[in-house]
Design an enzyme around this catalytic site. Structure first.
Site, short mmCIF file in Angstrom:
data_model
loop_
_atom_site.label_atom_id
_atom_site.label_comp_id
_atom_site.label_asym_id
_atom_site.label_seq_id
_atom_site.Cartn_x
_atom_site.Cartn_y
_atom_site.Cartn_z
N ARG A 182 0.82 -1.24 0.05
CA ARG A 182 -0.02 0.05 -0.12
C ARG A 182 1.02 1.27 0.11
NH1 ARG A 182 -2.96 -3.92 2.46
NH2 ARG A 182 -1.41 -3.73 4.46
N GLU A 227 5.62 -11.68 14.47
CA GLU A 227 5.30 -12.32 15.36
C GLU A 227 5.37 -13.83 15.27
OE1 GLU A 227 1.21 -11.63 15.97
OE2 GLU A 227 1.16 -12.86 18.09
#
Ligand code: AMP
Length: 179
Positions: A62, A99
């Protein structure tokens, strides 16, 4: 700030996407509506016009949309920071922790040169890992990051704090609580 409220109201939150527990802050409504797209781009252009910047680098994916429009409006060039394996020419790369597992981003080796002053743009700062990797890539080529810019900050994840502690000037338009 009035404009920031307007931007925030036009970001769509998609719960539990791409996985349970994540509140995905979807900026596509901002791009789709011609009025919000203009206000959004103008907020960045207003901040950076007249500043000493040589180049805009946008982060996959984006950040490409935002960065390319902002670069054009500032009369600057644009370079993409891409996920590994997408850029055809010689690259520099930077790995960072997610993560679960890790990710790698790349930048063409001739995307910028020593002394260049680069503005990095992405849509959102979560843990800050992606923006930090972008900063390191630009610096590997001897250039300087003038500022990192994004639409959204998720301050509770600590990314924006970590980036600022690492010496990056960071500009975001709106905050959202949580993840
Ligand atoms: P991070 O490296 O953790 O700061 O993550 C930032 C990158 O992941 C950006 O390129 C975002 O597009 C994407 N991202 C992470 N969390 C979210 C979220 N909650 N909503 C939308 N995009 C996200």
């Amino acid at each position: 700030m009035l404009d920031a409220d307007y931007i925030k109201r036009n970001i769509r939150t998609v719960p539990d996407w791409p996985e349970k527990g994540v509140q995905f802050r979807d900026i596509t409504p901002l791009l789709q509506n011609p009025k919000t797209l203009r206000v959004l781009i103008d907020l960045f252009v207003h901040r950076y016009m007249g500043q000493d910047i040589d180049l805009v680098a946008g982060i996959d994916a984006r950040g490409f949309i935002l960065g390319a429009i902002v670069a054009y409006e500032l009369n600057l060039g644009f370079v993409p920071i891409r996920k590994k394996g997408k850029l055809p020419f010689t690259t520099v790369e930077e790995q960072y922790e997610l993560e679960y597992g890790s990710a790698t981003v790349e930048l063409h080796a001739d995307a910028c040169k020593p002394g260049d002053r680069v503005l990095i743009i992405d849509d959102l700062i979560a843990t800050g890992g992606t923006m930090m990797a972008g900063k390191k890539l630009v610096e590997k080529l001897g250039a300087t990051v003038v500022e990192g810019a994004a639409i959204v900050d998720l301050p509770e994840l600590g990314g924006s704090r970590r980036l600022r502690e690492a010496g990056l000037a960071l500009h975001t338009l709106v905050d959202f609580g949580g993840h």
